[in-house]
Design an enzyme around this catalytic site. Structure first.
Site, PDB file in Angstrom:
ATOM      1  CD  GLU A   1      -0.297  -5.204  10.717  1.00  0.00           C
ATOM      2  OE1 GLU A   1      -1.229  -5.927  10.836  1.00  0.00           O
ATOM      3  OE2 GLU A   1      -0.336  -4.176  10.043  1.00  0.00           O
TER       4      GLU A   1
ATOM      5  CG  ASP B   1      -6.105  -0.918 -23.201  1.00  0.00           C
ATOM      6  OD1 ASP B   1      -7.153  -1.470 -23.518  1.00  0.00           O
ATOM      7  OD2 ASP B   1      -4.999  -1.545 -22.820  1.00  0.00           O
TER       8      ASP B   1
ATOM      9  NE  ARG C   1      -5.824  -5.740 -21.486  1.00  0.00           N
ATOM     10  CZ  ARG C   1      -5.684  -4.630 -22.240  1.00  0.00           C
ATOM     11  NH1 ARG C   1      -4.987  -3.841 -21.765  1.00  0.00           N
ATOM     12  NH2 ARG C   1      -6.696  -4.587 -23.273  1.00  0.00           N
TER      13      ARG C   1
ATOM     14  N   PRO D   1       0.947  -1.127  -0.168  1.00  0.00           N
ATOM     15  CG  PRO D   1      -0.602  -1.795   1.586  1.00  0.00           C
ATOM     16  CD  PRO D   1       0.604  -2.148   1.166  1.00  0.00           C
TER      17      PRO D   1
HETATM   18  O1  LIG Z   1      -3.051  -3.461  -0.555  1.00  0.00           O
HETATM   19  B1  LIG Z   1      -1.968  -4.108  -0.896  1.00  0.00           B
HETATM   20  O2  LIG Z   1      -1.718  -3.982  -2.130  1.00  0.00           O
HETATM   21  C1  LIG Z   1      -1.211  -4.811  -0.013  1.00  0.00           C
HETATM   22  C2  LIG Z   1       0.058  -5.522  -0.399  1.00  0.00           C
HETATM   23  C3  LIG Z   1       0.902  -6.078   0.425  1.00  0.00           C
HETATM   24  C4  LIG Z   1       0.472  -6.533   1.775  1.00  0.00           C
HETATM   25  C5  LIG Z   1       1.025  -7.239   2.882  1.00  0.00           C
HETATM   26  C6  LIG Z   1      -0.029  -7.154   3.977  1.00  0.00           C
HETATM   27  N1  LIG Z   1      -0.960  -6.387   3.618  1.00  0.00           N
HETATM   28  C7  LIG Z   1      -0.752  -5.948   2.222  1.00  0.00           C
HETATM   29  C8  LIG Z   1      -1.682  -4.926   1.346  1.00  0.00           C
END
Ligand SMILES: OB(O)c1ccc2cc[nH]c2c1
Length: 241
Positions: A118, A171, A156, A91
């Site tokens: 986490e 696209d 793709r 994230p």
């Molecule tokens: O939202 B995500 O793209 C994402 C990616 C990796 C992990 C690892 C624990 N939560 C995650 C969330």
């Protein structure tokens, strides 16, 4: 393209056996290798996580299994001087875009590290990650779904995967705009009729209509994309959207 995916949930990646990506694999365009991270864990319990230093909720993925896994996978390319581009979905990563997908589509070997809990110990990320990629401003439970998203968008774009190359160049986002609405038969559905211009056979008029609709939709739903286009145009001195 070779793709290695390291995860504690290999079955989560089974959609890669289906549809567009599955066909690309069957045709030898994509070569996918799944790895269960636990095979590299050094203890009898095959543990991959531990409590976070500094306290806080949840667990953190231990460095040892990741270090062993990535060392072994990277060594696969040592004999012929190949080095993978290591991608960590997270994230807190750089936003994934169509342009980013096109960049990754030119890379011969990708390795995806699917975090859970986490996240992965920061020392692994600092040492090994070439790309930390976010697929959006929300948080999933792990990197597997993000890997599926990234891989489909990249696959793709690989030569030969999508039959009609135009459907890739047309696209959404490829020209910086959202695509115009699409229609097919019947010409009238209930009280809704297909726009007459699309049935006119006048390809110049159809092109103008599609461009106008793309601009209208983009201005209405994604004005940020228009601002980006205008800035790019200003930077290179052209006219803008
Ligand atoms: O939202 B995500 O793209 C994402 C990616 C990796 C992990 C690892 C624990 N939560 C995650 C969330």
């Amino acid at each position: 393209m070779r793709v290695d995916i390291v995860t504690i949930f290999p079955d989560y990646l089974s959609p890669l056996e289906l549809s567009l990506v599955g066909r690309a694999r069957a045709r030898g365009i994509l070569d996918v290798h799944l790895h269960d991270l636990r095979q590299w864990a050094d203890d009898v319990h095959r543990s991959v996580d531990d409590a976070p230093y500094g306290g806080g909720p949840g667990m953190v993925m231990r460095p040892q299994p990741w270090w062993a896994a990535l060392t072994e996978i990277r060594a696969l390319g040592a004999a012929d001087g190949r080095r993978p581009r290591i991608v960590v979905p997270t994230p807190v990563g750089r936003p994934f875009t169509q342009a980013y997908a096109a960049d990754l589509a030119d890379v011969p070997w990708l390795v995806f590290c699917c975090g859970r809990y986490e996240g992965i110990d920061a020392r692994v990320i600092d040492e090994w990650a070439d790309d930390e990629i976010s697929i959006g401003d929300y948080v999933l439970a792990g990197g597997e779904v993000a890997t599926l998203v990234i891989l489909e968008a990249v696959t793709r774009l690989l030569p030969g995967v999508v039959g009609n190359a135009e459907s890739v160049t047309d696209d959404s986002f490829t020209d910086g705009l959202l695509e115009a609405p699409v229609y097919t038969r019947p010409a009238v559905w209930g009280d809704r009729e297909v726009p007459a211009v699309l049935r006119s056979g006048d390809h110049a008029a159809i092109g103008r209509w599609r461009r106008a609709e793309a601009l209208r939709r983009t201005a209405q739903r994604r004005p940020d994309l228009l601002a980006r286009q205008d800035q790019a145009a200003a930077d290179d001195g052209s006219g803008g959207a």
